[in-house]
Structures are given as C-alpha cells and as structure tokens.
Design a protein around this motif. Structure first.
Motif, mmCIF file in Angstrom:
data_model
loop_
_atom_site.group_PDB
_atom_site.id
_atom_site.type_symbol
_atom_site.label_atom_id
_atom_site.label_comp_id
_atom_site.label_asym_id
_atom_site.label_seq_id
_atom_site.Cartn_x
_atom_site.Cartn_y
_atom_site.Cartn_z
ATOM 1 N N ASN A 4 -59.691 7.336 -41.683
ATOM 2 C CA ASN A 4 -60.413 7.990 -40.594
ATOM 3 C C ASN A 4 -60.789 6.952 -39.538
ATOM 4 O OD1 ASN A 4 -60.239 10.177 -42.262
ATOM 5 N ND2 ASN A 4 -62.410 10.267 -42.748
ATOM 6 N N GLU A 5 -60.697 7.339 -38.273
ATOM 7 C CA GLU A 5 -61.077 6.437 -37.186
ATOM 8 C C GLU A 5 -61.905 7.205 -36.168
ATOM 9 O OE1 GLU A 5 -57.824 3.203 -36.322
ATOM 10 O OE2 GLU A 5 -56.799 5.076 -36.837
ATOM 11 N N VAL A 6 -62.918 6.515 -35.640
ATOM 12 C CA VAL A 6 -63.858 7.140 -34.709
ATOM 13 C C VAL A 6 -63.999 6.269 -33.474
ATOM 14 C CG1 VAL A 6 -66.233 7.935 -34.369
ATOM 15 C CG2 VAL A 6 -65.147 8.181 -36.603
ATOM 16 N N PHE A 7 -64.030 6.912 -32.314
ATOM 17 C CA PHE A 7 -64.261 6.201 -31.049
ATOM 18 C C PHE A 7 -65.418 6.894 -30.332
ATOM 19 C CE2 PHE A 7 -59.836 5.524 -32.162
ATOM 20 C CZ PHE A 7 -59.698 4.144 -31.994
ATOM 21 N N LEU A 8 -66.489 6.127 -30.101
ATOM 22 C CA LEU A 8 -67.679 6.640 -29.411
ATOM 23 C C LEU A 8 -67.701 6.131 -27.976
ATOM 24 C CD1 LEU A 8 -70.264 5.968 -32.249
ATOM 25 C CD2 LEU A 8 -69.579 8.214 -31.444
ATOM 26 N N VAL A 15 -64.534 10.843 -30.230
ATOM 27 C CA VAL A 15 -63.169 11.233 -30.596
ATOM 28 C C VAL A 15 -62.940 10.808 -32.044
ATOM 29 C CG1 VAL A 15 -60.715 10.988 -30.099
ATOM 30 C CG2 VAL A 15 -62.376 10.961 -28.223
ATOM 31 N N LEU A 16 -62.558 11.777 -32.874
ATOM 32 C CA LEU A 16 -62.350 11.515 -34.291
ATOM 33 C C LEU A 16 -60.886 11.707 -34.661
ATOM 34 C CD1 LEU A 16 -65.141 13.590 -34.018
ATOM 35 C CD2 LEU A 16 -65.534 12.379 -36.149
ATOM 36 N N TRP A 17 -60.360 10.789 -35.420
ATOM 37 C CA TRP A 17 -58.969 10.845 -35.870
ATOM 38 C C TRP A 17 -58.935 11.049 -37.388
ATOM 39 C CZ3 TRP A 17 -54.463 9.774 -32.783
ATOM 40 C CH2 TRP A 17 -54.741 9.447 -31.440
ATOM 41 N N ASN A 18 -58.079 11.986 -37.811
ATOM 42 C CA ASN A 18 -57.791 12.193 -39.236
ATOM 43 C C ASN A 18 -59.005 12.703 -40.005
ATOM 44 O OD1 ASN A 18 -55.669 12.141 -41.165
ATOM 45 N ND2 ASN A 18 -56.559 10.320 -42.126
ATOM 46 N N PHE A 19 -59.831 13.520 -39.351
ATOM 47 C CA PHE A 19 -60.993 14.123 -40.000
ATOM 48 C C PHE A 19 -60.697 15.587 -40.286
ATOM 49 C CE2 PHE A 19 -63.066 10.387 -38.630
ATOM 50 C CZ PHE A 19 -64.341 10.318 -39.173
ATOM 51 N N THR A 20 -61.178 16.083 -41.420
ATOM 52 C CA THR A 20 -61.182 17.517 -41.646
ATOM 53 C C THR A 20 -62.382 18.112 -40.908
ATOM 54 O OG1 THR A 20 -62.562 17.369 -43.627
ATOM 55 C CG2 THR A 20 -60.161 17.174 -43.935
ATOM 56 N N ALA A 21 -62.415 19.436 -40.787
ATOM 57 C CA ALA A 21 -63.528 20.096 -40.101
ATOM 58 C C ALA A 21 -64.851 19.777 -40.814
ATOM 59 C CB ALA A 21 -63.298 21.601 -40.045
ATOM 60 N N GLU A 22 -64.841 19.754 -42.138
ATOM 61 C CA GLU A 22 -66.054 19.454 -42.894
ATOM 62 C C GLU A 22 -66.495 18.011 -42.668
ATOM 63 O OE1 GLU A 22 -63.318 20.825 -44.114
ATOM 64 O OE2 GLU A 22 -64.023 22.907 -44.392
ATOM 65 N N GLU A 23 -65.545 17.095 -42.644
ATOM 66 C CA GLU A 23 -65.871 15.687 -42.417
ATOM 67 C C GLU A 23 -66.427 15.473 -41.006
ATOM 68 O OE1 GLU A 23 -62.602 13.476 -45.350
ATOM 69 O OE2 GLU A 23 -62.049 14.035 -43.304
ATOM 70 N N ILE A 77 -53.952 1.410 -29.328
ATOM 71 C CA ILE A 77 -53.188 2.572 -28.857
ATOM 72 C C ILE A 77 -54.050 3.827 -28.981
ATOM 73 C CG2 ILE A 77 -51.192 4.031 -29.287
ATOM 74 C CD1 ILE A 77 -50.447 1.381 -28.020
ATOM 75 N N LYS A 78 -54.711 3.955 -30.123
ATOM 76 C CA LYS A 78 -55.568 5.124 -30.337
ATOM 77 C C LYS A 78 -56.773 5.097 -29.388
ATOM 78 C CE LYS A 78 -54.346 6.173 -35.120
ATOM 79 N NZ LYS A 78 -54.819 6.301 -36.512
ATOM 80 N N LEU A 79 -57.303 3.914 -29.121
ATOM 81 C CA LEU A 79 -58.419 3.802 -28.172
ATOM 82 C C LEU A 79 -57.988 4.285 -26.793
ATOM 83 C CD1 LEU A 79 -61.187 2.856 -27.178
ATOM 84 C CD2 LEU A 79 -60.215 0.557 -26.914
ATOM 85 N N THR A 80 -56.798 3.890 -26.381
ATOM 86 C CA THR A 80 -56.295 4.286 -25.064
ATOM 87 C C THR A 80 -56.158 5.802 -24.962
ATOM 88 O OG1 THR A 80 -55.065 2.210 -24.918
ATOM 89 C CG2 THR A 80 -54.413 3.979 -23.420
ATOM 90 N N ILE A 81 -55.560 6.394 -25.988
ATOM 91 C CA ILE A 81 -55.384 7.850 -26.010
ATOM 92 C C ILE A 81 -56.748 8.543 -26.073
ATOM 93 C CG2 ILE A 81 -54.431 9.788 -27.317
ATOM 94 C CD1 ILE A 81 -52.191 7.882 -28.233
ATOM 95 N N SER A 82 -57.628 7.989 -26.892
ATOM 96 C CA SER A 82 -58.963 8.578 -27.062
ATOM 97 C C SER A 82 -59.745 8.553 -25.757
ATOM 98 C CB SER A 82 -59.739 7.822 -28.142
ATOM 99 O OG SER A 82 -59.108 7.937 -29.398
ATOM 100 N N HIS A 83 -59.564 7.490 -24.982
ATOM 101 C CA HIS A 83 -60.297 7.390 -23.717
ATOM 102 C C HIS A 83 -59.875 8.502 -22.763
ATOM 103 C CE1 HIS A 83 -62.638 5.575 -20.581
ATOM 104 N NE2 HIS A 83 -62.940 4.547 -21.349
#
Length: 237
Positions: A4-8, A15-23, A77-83
C-alpha cells in the motif's frame, strides 16, 4: 509492488494506492483527528482509477480509460501521477461549489430584470456577497495549487508524465472554464454591490426627505403659534 502507498497533499487531498474500500476507511479514520476544517463525507470528492503493471514493453507509464499502466514500482512515478489526480480532485470540488452557487444565485439577475431591485433584506444580500467573495478568493487560491510543482521542472521525465496526466484529466481546460465562471461571480458581486449602494443612498434620501418634512411641519407650527399669539395679544389690547 503489492504494498500500500499513500500520498498526502497539503491542499487537502489524499491519494491511496492498492487499498481496499475497508482499508481506505480505516486509514482515513486514523487521519481524521489530525485534519483541519474537515469536509463532511457527503462533500468529499472521490476519483477512482485502476492500475496495473506491464513489464512486457519499455514504453512510458500511461493512463487510458481510467486504467493506469505502470512499468516499474518507482515511487516518484506514482507521486507524479498522484499529484495530477489530487489536483483534479481539488478542481472538481471547486467546480461543483461554483456550479451550486451559480444555480443558487441565478434568480437574482432575473429579479433585477423584473422588479428593478433585489427583493431581499440587506442582511440576506450581505450574506450572499460574503459567500460569493469567499468563493472567488478560494478559486484564486486554488489556482496556485494547480500550478506545476517545482519538482517536475527539474525532472524532465517526470514533467512529461505529469503533463500527460494533466492533459488526460483536462485540467488546463477546466481551470480556464472555472476562471470564466469566476468572472460571472465577479459580475454578480458588482451588481449586488451597486444594489447595496443604491439602496443605501435611497435610504439616506428618504431620511433626508423625512427630516425636511419634519422641519417644515415644525416651522409651520411655530408660525401658526406665533400668529395665534399675535391675535391673542391684539385682542387683549
């Protein structure tokens, strides 16, 4: 890569990556005590995307039909997309807020055209003016949020990806439309300000006229009393 990866982002988006709805809900509940001016859940803007890894080609990461295809697990790469996604979510919030305010206040120009005035109390008009001014100010502030972050200017590869994400999400076009709508709000603010000014002048005019009438009545009364006194004095002599 399956972690799981998170960008605040400091403009109020996560922006959350690879999280389920519950997570997601669990993580957001952990963050909630640290939030400032949190929005109600019904006001939250949510943008969902799918992502996958594809190592069969050496092409750049891409996004198509809301599917993000990654070529590596590089967090930059994920940070760029997340931004780009975060900016889009923030923009969506202001688009919806602007749309709501325009719909709510659309009756005012019609009222002016029909009656020549806004048939609202001064307090109600001032509340609308305050709300519109706050919205215009927030849109001006969010324009800074939507600028290209400095980190991408120094990383040509990331900048190309960032520009591609912004292009896919049509951020530039949406910002232009939002600014045009801000112009509509500014025109409405000017109309309401003129209305308040005219109303204030009208009130002052009525007060002046009322004072003049009172003065005339008092002066007439004084003259009448003087005449009566003169008659009374002459009769007594």
């Amino acid at each position: 890569m399956g972690r799981n990866e998170v960008f605040l982002f400091d403009f109020g988006v996560i922006v959350l990556w690879n999280f389920t709805a519950e997570e997601e809900q669990l993580y957001l509940s952990i963050l909630k005590p640290f939030a400032t001016n949190p929005r109600h859940a019904s006001e939250a803007e949510i943008e969902d995307f799918h992502f996958q890894y594809d190592f069969s080609r050496l092409n750049q990461p891409r996004i198509y039909n809301d599917m993000i295809t990654l070529k590596s697990g590089n967090p930059m790469i994920k940070l760029t997309i997340s931004h780009g996604i975060a900016q889009s979510a923030k923009l969506t919030y202001f688009e919806n807020t602007m749309e709501h305010e325009i719909v709510e206040t659309s009756v005012l120009p019609k009222m002016m055209a029909k009656y020549g005035e806004v048939k609202l109390t001064r307090d109600d008009v001032l509340k609308i003016v305050g709300r519109l001014f706050k919205l215009r100010m927030n849109v001006n502030l969010v324009s800074n949020v939507l600028d290209t972050p400095e980190i991408f200017w120094s990383e040509p590869e990331l900048q190309a990806l960032y520009n591609a994400i912004r292009g896919y999400l049509e951020i530039s076009q949406r910002v232009k439309l939002l600014n045009n709508r801000t112009g509509v709000v500014s025109d409405l603010l000017d109309m309401l300000s003129d209305h308040l000014h005219v109303s204030q002048q009208s009130l002052m005019t009525r007060i002046v006229i009322f004072l003049i009438v009172i003065t005339c009545i008092v002066a007439s009364a004084e003259v009448y009393v003087k005449i009566l006194l003169d008659k009374a004095t002459g009769h007594t002599v």
